[in-house]
Design a protein around this motif. Sequence first.
Motif, mmCIF file in Angstrom:
data_model
loop_
_atom_site.group_PDB
_atom_site.id
_atom_site.type_symbol
_atom_site.label_atom_id
_atom_site.label_comp_id
_atom_site.label_asym_id
_atom_site.label_seq_id
_atom_site.Cartn_x
_atom_site.Cartn_y
_atom_site.Cartn_z
ATOM 1 N N VAL A 111 -19.646 -65.367 18.072
ATOM 2 C CA VAL A 111 -20.415 -66.702 17.485
ATOM 3 C C VAL A 111 -21.536 -66.317 16.665
ATOM 4 C CG1 VAL A 111 -19.566 -67.933 19.508
ATOM 5 C CG2 VAL A 111 -21.870 -66.946 19.552
ATOM 6 N N GLY A 112 -22.087 -65.023 16.849
ATOM 7 C CA GLY A 112 -23.272 -64.626 16.020
ATOM 8 C C GLY A 112 -24.677 -65.489 16.233
ATOM 9 N N HIS A 113 -24.832 -66.095 17.406
ATOM 10 C CA HIS A 113 -25.988 -67.231 17.494
ATOM 11 C C HIS A 113 -26.519 -66.868 19.024
ATOM 12 C CE1 HIS A 113 -28.479 -70.723 17.991
ATOM 13 N NE2 HIS A 113 -28.649 -70.392 16.752
ATOM 14 N N THR A 114 -27.550 -66.457 19.262
ATOM 15 C CA THR A 114 -27.961 -66.337 20.370
ATOM 16 C C THR A 114 -28.032 -67.495 21.538
ATOM 17 O OG1 THR A 114 -29.697 -64.387 19.973
ATOM 18 C CG2 THR A 114 -30.003 -65.368 22.053
ATOM 19 N N MET A 115 -28.575 -68.650 21.312
ATOM 20 C CA MET A 115 -28.279 -69.932 21.982
ATOM 21 C C MET A 115 -27.171 -70.160 22.267
ATOM 22 S SD MET A 115 -30.334 -71.845 23.804
ATOM 23 C CE MET A 115 -31.945 -71.543 22.972
ATOM 24 N N THR A 116 -26.169 -70.137 21.296
ATOM 25 C CA THR A 116 -24.830 -70.546 21.475
ATOM 26 C C THR A 116 -24.072 -69.749 22.417
ATOM 27 O OG1 THR A 116 -24.950 -71.496 19.202
ATOM 28 C CG2 THR A 116 -22.974 -71.298 20.315
ATOM 29 N N ALA A 117 -24.334 -68.499 22.243
ATOM 30 C CA ALA A 117 -23.699 -67.516 23.077
ATOM 31 C C ALA A 117 -24.301 -67.723 24.377
ATOM 32 C CB ALA A 117 -23.852 -66.112 22.698
ATOM 33 N N LEU A 118 -25.341 -67.763 24.642
ATOM 34 C CA LEU A 118 -25.831 -68.222 26.183
ATOM 35 C C LEU A 118 -25.315 -69.355 26.753
ATOM 36 C CD1 LEU A 118 -29.687 -67.324 26.112
ATOM 37 C CD2 LEU A 118 -27.977 -66.123 27.390
ATOM 38 N N ALA A 119 -25.016 -70.375 25.976
ATOM 39 C CA ALA A 119 -24.509 -71.650 26.333
ATOM 40 C C ALA A 119 -23.058 -71.364 26.664
ATOM 41 C CB ALA A 119 -24.778 -72.703 25.451
ATOM 42 N N LEU A 120 -22.585 -70.667 25.977
ATOM 43 C CA LEU A 120 -20.887 -70.439 26.158
ATOM 44 C C LEU A 120 -20.667 -69.523 27.599
ATOM 45 C CD1 LEU A 120 -19.546 -70.090 22.557
ATOM 46 C CD2 LEU A 120 -19.196 -72.017 24.340
ATOM 47 N N VAL A 121 -21.714 -68.420 27.513
ATOM 48 C CA VAL A 121 -21.377 -67.321 28.641
ATOM 49 C C VAL A 121 -21.810 -67.811 29.920
ATOM 50 C CG1 VAL A 121 -23.373 -65.789 28.223
ATOM 51 C CG2 VAL A 121 -21.162 -64.980 28.851
ATOM 52 N N LEU A 122 -22.942 -68.321 30.143
ATOM 53 C CA LEU A 122 -23.632 -68.568 31.420
ATOM 54 C C LEU A 122 -22.830 -69.203 32.196
ATOM 55 C CD1 LEU A 122 -27.210 -69.056 30.747
ATOM 56 C CD2 LEU A 122 -26.383 -67.277 31.943
ATOM 57 N N PRO A 123 -22.046 -70.274 31.875
ATOM 58 C CA PRO A 123 -21.162 -70.993 32.786
ATOM 59 C C PRO A 123 -20.149 -70.265 33.330
ATOM 60 C CG PRO A 123 -21.868 -72.622 30.960
ATOM 61 C CD PRO A 123 -22.301 -71.352 30.724
ATOM 62 N N VAL A 124 -19.524 -69.605 32.444
ATOM 63 C CA VAL A 124 -18.504 -68.521 32.867
ATOM 64 C C VAL A 124 -19.006 -67.537 33.807
ATOM 65 C CG1 VAL A 124 -16.634 -66.910 32.143
ATOM 66 C CG2 VAL A 124 -17.314 -69.083 30.808
ATOM 67 N N THR A 125 -20.031 -66.694 33.316
ATOM 68 C CA THR A 125 -20.588 -65.539 34.209
ATOM 69 C C THR A 125 -21.022 -66.163 35.846
ATOM 70 O OG1 THR A 125 -22.743 -65.746 33.194
ATOM 71 C CG2 THR A 125 -21.019 -64.105 32.176
ATOM 72 N N LEU A 126 -21.628 -67.436 35.680
ATOM 73 C CA LEU A 126 -22.215 -67.621 37.147
ATOM 74 C C LEU A 126 -20.812 -68.184 37.921
ATOM 75 C CD1 LEU A 126 -24.982 -70.149 35.813
ATOM 76 C CD2 LEU A 126 -25.217 -68.087 37.422
ATOM 77 N N LEU A 127 -19.847 -68.746 37.154
ATOM 78 C CA LEU A 127 -18.504 -69.334 38.113
ATOM 79 C C LEU A 127 -17.977 -67.926 38.442
ATOM 80 C CD1 LEU A 127 -16.718 -71.457 39.061
ATOM 81 C CD2 LEU A 127 -15.441 -71.037 36.934
ATOM 82 N N ILE A 128 -17.829 -67.031 37.569
ATOM 83 C CA ILE A 128 -17.202 -65.743 38.148
ATOM 84 C C ILE A 128 -18.011 -64.941 39.497
ATOM 85 C CG2 ILE A 128 -16.508 -63.197 37.505
ATOM 86 C CD1 ILE A 128 -15.931 -64.472 34.580
ATOM 87 N N GLY A 129 -19.011 -65.124 39.315
ATOM 88 C CA GLY A 129 -20.341 -64.518 40.475
ATOM 89 C C GLY A 129 -20.126 -64.733 41.678
ATOM 90 N N ASN A 130 -19.515 -66.166 41.738
ATOM 91 C CA ASN A 130 -19.083 -66.607 43.001
ATOM 92 C C ASN A 130 -17.762 -66.151 43.745
ATOM 93 O OD1 ASN A 130 -21.281 -68.650 43.535
ATOM 94 N ND2 ASN A 130 -20.392 -69.742 41.757
#
Length: 401
Positions: A111-130
Motif C-alpha cells: 500500500v505504501g502508506h504507514t497509516m493505511t498499512a497499520l489499519a489493515l494489518v492490526l485487525p488481522v494480527t490481533l485476530l491471529i494472536g488469539n
Amino acid sequence: MSFPAVRGAAGRAATAVRSEAAYVAVALAKAVRQSGRERVLVVQSLKSALAALIAWALATWWLPDPLSLMAPWVAVVLVQATVYQSVSQGVRQALAIVLGTALATGTALLVGHTMTALALVLPVTLLIGNWPRFGGQGIYVATSAIFAVAGGGLTLEVSAERVAAALIGAAVGITVNALLFPPAYLRSTRETLLFATREAGKILDAMADGVRDGLTAEGARRWFDRASRLPTLVEDVRSATRWSEESVRMNIQHRRSLQEPTPDSSYRDASYHSASYHSASYHDTVNTLWHLSDHIREMSRTLLEVADSRPDGVHPVAAHSDAFERFLRVVSAAVTAYGESAARTGQNAQQELEHALEQLDGAYDRLRQQLAERPVADSTEAEVLGPLLAEARRLSRQLGA
C-alpha cells in the motif's frame, strides 16, 4: 468531601504506604540474610538483566537496524520461565514475530502508506494472536507488526534484521536460563509453602496481640493489608510446584535438584519432582491454603470495621478479648504446624499438627461456650460477633478437614 473525610483518607493512605514500605524492607533484608523466596526474586531479576544486556550487545554488534531493541525485550521475557518454558515460549514467540513482521512488511510495501498499512494489518494480527497454539505469545504477532510498520525505513532486509534480533534475544534468554542457576534451584515449593503458612501464623498472632491490647484502626489496617497479600503467597505455592516440576525438563543440571523432598503431607519417600506433586494430598494442601487465606482476611476485615467504627475501644470484641485471643493464638500454632507437616520439615511434624488440631478444637469450643453464656445486647453486637464466630468455625473445620 469534608475536611475530616479527606484527613481520614490521607491517614489511611499514609498507613498503607508505610505498611508496603515495611514489607519491602523486610523482603530485602531476608534476601540478603538467607536463601528463600526473596533471594529467588533477586537472582531471577539479575539473570533477566544480564540476558537483556548480552542480547542488546550482540544485536547492536551484528545488526545495524535501530530496532534491535527487540533482542533484549525477548530475552527478558524468556528468562523468567523454566528452561522447558523458555524453549516452548521461545518457539511460539519466534513464530509470532516472524508472522507479524511478514504480514506488516508485505502490507506496507503493497500500500505504501504507514497509516493505511497499520489499519489493515492490526485487525488481522490481533485476530491471529488469539489462536490457542500461540498461548500467551500471541500478542507478539500484533506488536511485531506495529514495530515493523512504525519503525520506518521498511524493506525486506530491515524486516529480516528485526526478526534476527528477536531470534538473538530468544537464544540468549534460553541459554542464560539453562546455564546460569537453572530455575530448579530457584523455585522451592517447600520454602514458599513454609513462607505462606508462617506469614499467616504471624498475622494471626498480631491479631491476637491487638485483641488483647485493644483494637486500633492503624493496627487493624496493617493486619488486613497483610492478610490481603496471603492469596498471592498461596498462588506462589501453586506456581512454584508447577515450575519445579517443569524445571527438570530440558535442564542439564536437574539431577542435583532431585535430592530435595517433595512437600507432601503423606510422608511418602518421593523425590522432589516425582508424580506426588500432583497427588491428592498436594491439591488438598493448596485448596486448604486458599480457604485459610480467605477466612483470615475476612476475620481481619471484620476487626478492621470494628476498630474504625468504635475508636473509643468500647465494642463487643473487648468483652470477650481473652477467649478471642486464646483462639487466635491456637489457630496461629495450628496453621504453622500445618505448613511444617505439609512441607515435611521433620519426623515429628505430623504429631505436632495433630496436637495443634486437638488444641484448636478445644479453643473453638471454649470460645463458642463463652459467647453463648453472655446474651447478645443488640443487633450491632450480633453483626460483629456472628461473622467472627462463623469465620472461627470455618478456620477450625478447614484445618481439621
